[in-house]
Design an enzyme around this catalytic site. Structure first.
Site, PDB file in Angstrom:
ATOM      1  N   ASP A  95       0.821  -1.207   0.000  1.00  0.00           N
ATOM      2  CA  ASP A  95       0.000   0.000   0.000  1.00  0.00           C
ATOM      3  C   ASP A  95       0.857   1.260   0.000  1.00  0.00           C
ATOM      4  O   ASP A  95       0.478   2.278  -0.587  1.00  0.00           O
ATOM      5  CB  ASP A  95      -0.925   0.005   1.215  1.00  0.00           C
ATOM      6  CG  ASP A  95      -2.118  -0.918   1.031  1.00  0.00           C
ATOM      7  OD1 ASP A  95      -2.300  -1.429  -0.100  1.00  0.00           O
ATOM      8  OD2 ASP A  95      -2.860  -1.136   1.998  1.00  0.00           O
ATOM      9  N   ASP A 137      -3.272  10.699  22.342  1.00  0.00           N
ATOM     10  CA  ASP A 137      -2.046  10.493  21.569  1.00  0.00           C
ATOM     11  C   ASP A 137      -2.156  11.093  20.175  1.00  0.00           C
ATOM     12  O   ASP A 137      -1.160  11.220  19.468  1.00  0.00           O
ATOM     13  CB  ASP A 137      -1.727   8.998  21.446  1.00  0.00           C
ATOM     14  CG  ASP A 137      -1.206   8.412  22.752  1.00  0.00           C
ATOM     15  OD1 ASP A 137      -0.967   9.200  23.695  1.00  0.00           O
ATOM     16  OD2 ASP A 137      -1.038   7.187  22.837  1.00  0.00           O
ATOM     17  N   ALA A 156      -6.870   1.402   7.194  1.00  0.00           N
ATOM     18  CA  ALA A 156      -5.457   1.660   7.440  1.00  0.00           C
ATOM     19  C   ALA A 156      -5.264   2.142   8.884  1.00  0.00           C
ATOM     20  O   ALA A 156      -5.686   1.480   9.825  1.00  0.00           O
ATOM     21  CB  ALA A 156      -4.935   2.666   6.414  1.00  0.00           C
ATOM     22  N   SER A 216      -6.697   4.495  10.589  1.00  0.00           N
ATOM     23  CA  SER A 216      -7.978   4.678  11.276  1.00  0.00           C
ATOM     24  C   SER A 216      -8.470   3.375  11.878  1.00  0.00           C
ATOM     25  O   SER A 216      -8.983   3.328  13.000  1.00  0.00           O
ATOM     26  CB  SER A 216      -9.014   5.242  10.298  1.00  0.00           C
ATOM     27  OG  SER A 216     -10.302   5.237  10.853  1.00  0.00           O
ATOM     28  N   SER A 246      -6.612   0.783  12.806  1.00  0.00           N
ATOM     29  CA  SER A 246      -5.753   0.427  13.933  1.00  0.00           C
ATOM     30  C   SER A 246      -6.083   1.238  15.176  1.00  0.00           C
ATOM     31  O   SER A 246      -5.887   0.774  16.301  1.00  0.00           O
ATOM     32  CB  SER A 246      -4.283   0.649  13.551  1.00  0.00           C
ATOM     33  OG  SER A 246      -3.913  -0.166  12.453  1.00  0.00           O
TER      34      SER A 246
END
Length: 344
Positions: free
Chosen positions: A75, A179, A191, A193, A195
């Site tokens: 990717d 964070d 992707a 988001s 995780s």
């Protein structure tokens, strides 16, 4: 003659071999393979000689002379290629040499069939939403960029959270320490988001996504908003915690305290070539190797049949309960029997 631009991850041996095979297949089919100068130089160093029959982009031809691009890698390689072709008519097709490879259309074992389909123009082109990203400070635009997957605001120091206010359409939603915050497209929902705990959004759904990362708050849920909305993250100045903006993991900017990051839908999509008609749900199962044992699926139309006997709506002894407003004021809700009488 037709030209196809070959993007490759020249730092991997498997990619070098796949590039040689792709260029050979294209040339044998009467299509001219095109490469960037730096990729051709890297291939020359890897195999000891230039790849034969290859034209060099911006030397032998321009992007306007190229029909499409094939990306050999994961990717990340597709995102790098998208930087070059966004804003042109060139669609990209990815051949996955990485791990999950959600942006890739084919696997390494399907390389020959993929090249054949490209040569025969046996593919369709779909447009993937991108986002515009602007960084403001004291009403001055410090930077403007874009992303296909996501724009991520992250803390710069491991030991300190950043404090932010998240906003949608000019209205604040919540303030918290975290964070970071990911603002993503449907393409990027699988992707970073994903995780961070965000939802999986089908690529053909028009929406924008905002996902807090490890927020220290009671309400810090992922948000899915209209594609016409403006999402924003404001960096508070109560602490000196630093932050950084990452777009697709490719473009980065240090964020000063008080910075404001705005994300909107872009008018310029990225075009991806599709050769398979596999539904996204099936791609999701295959990529993540999801368990589907026990699934029976819907009944086929020719197998559907009505019940042998009519089923009553209310069986004897069943009671329905009327809402309060159907009774007289100050009279409590009561149960009613099948014959309409009140049950006390």
């Amino acid at each position: 003659m037709r030209r196809i631009l070959v993007f490759t991850h020249t730092g991997r041996k498997e990619a070098v071999v796949a590039t040689l095979e792709t260029c050979t297949l294209l040339s044998a089919s009467g299509v001219i393979p095109v490469m960037r100068a730096k990729d051709q130089e890297a291939m020359t160093q890897a195999v000891g000689q230039p790849v034969p029959g290859v034209q060099i982009l911006d030397t032998d031809c321009t992007l306007e002379d190229v029909d499409m691009g094939v990306v050999l890698g994961g990717d990340g390689s597709v995102l790098r290629a998208a930087e070059l072709v966004r804003g042109t008519a060139l669609p990209l097709v990815g051949v996955n040499l990485g791990h999950v490879g959600f942006l890739a259309e084919a696997e390494r074992s399907e390389l020959e069939a993929t090249v054949r389909a490209l040569v025969n123009k046996d593919y369709t082109v779909e447009e993937r939403m991108t986002i515009e990203v602007k960084v403001w400070l004291d009403n001055v635009c410090l930077a403007e960029t874009w992303a296909l997957n996501e724009a991520a605001v992250e803390k710069a120091n491991r030991e300190r959270m950043v404090e932010v206010v998240i906003e949608v359409d000019g209205r604040p939603i919540s303030t918290f320490g975290c964070d970071g915050v990911v603002m993503a497209t449907p393409t990027g929902s699988t992707a970073y988001s994903f995780s961070a705990g965000g939802p999986v959004v089908w690529p053909d759904v028009a929406a924008l996504i905002m996902v807090p990362i490890s927020a220290h708050a009671l309400f810090a849920k992922p948000l899915v908003v209209s594609p016409t909305s403006t999402m924003a993250v404001e960096m508070l100045t109560r602490t000196e915690a630093g932050a950084v903006l990452w777009c697709d993991g490719r473009r980065t900017l240090d964020l000063p305290p008080g910075a404001r990051i705005e994300v909107t839908r872009s008018d310029t999509p990225v075009k991806l070539a599709r050769m398979n008609t596999t539904p996204f749900s099936e791609r999701l199962v295959n990529k993540f190797e999801l368990p589907i044992t026990g699934w029976r699926g819907p009944a086929k139309d020719d197998k559907r049949r009505p019940a042998t006997t009519a089923l009553p709506v209310l069986v004897p002894g069943m009671q329905s309960v009327e809402p309060h407003h159907k009774d007289e004021p100050s009279i409590p809700m009561v149960g009613r029997t099948d014959d309409g009488h009140q049950e006390h």
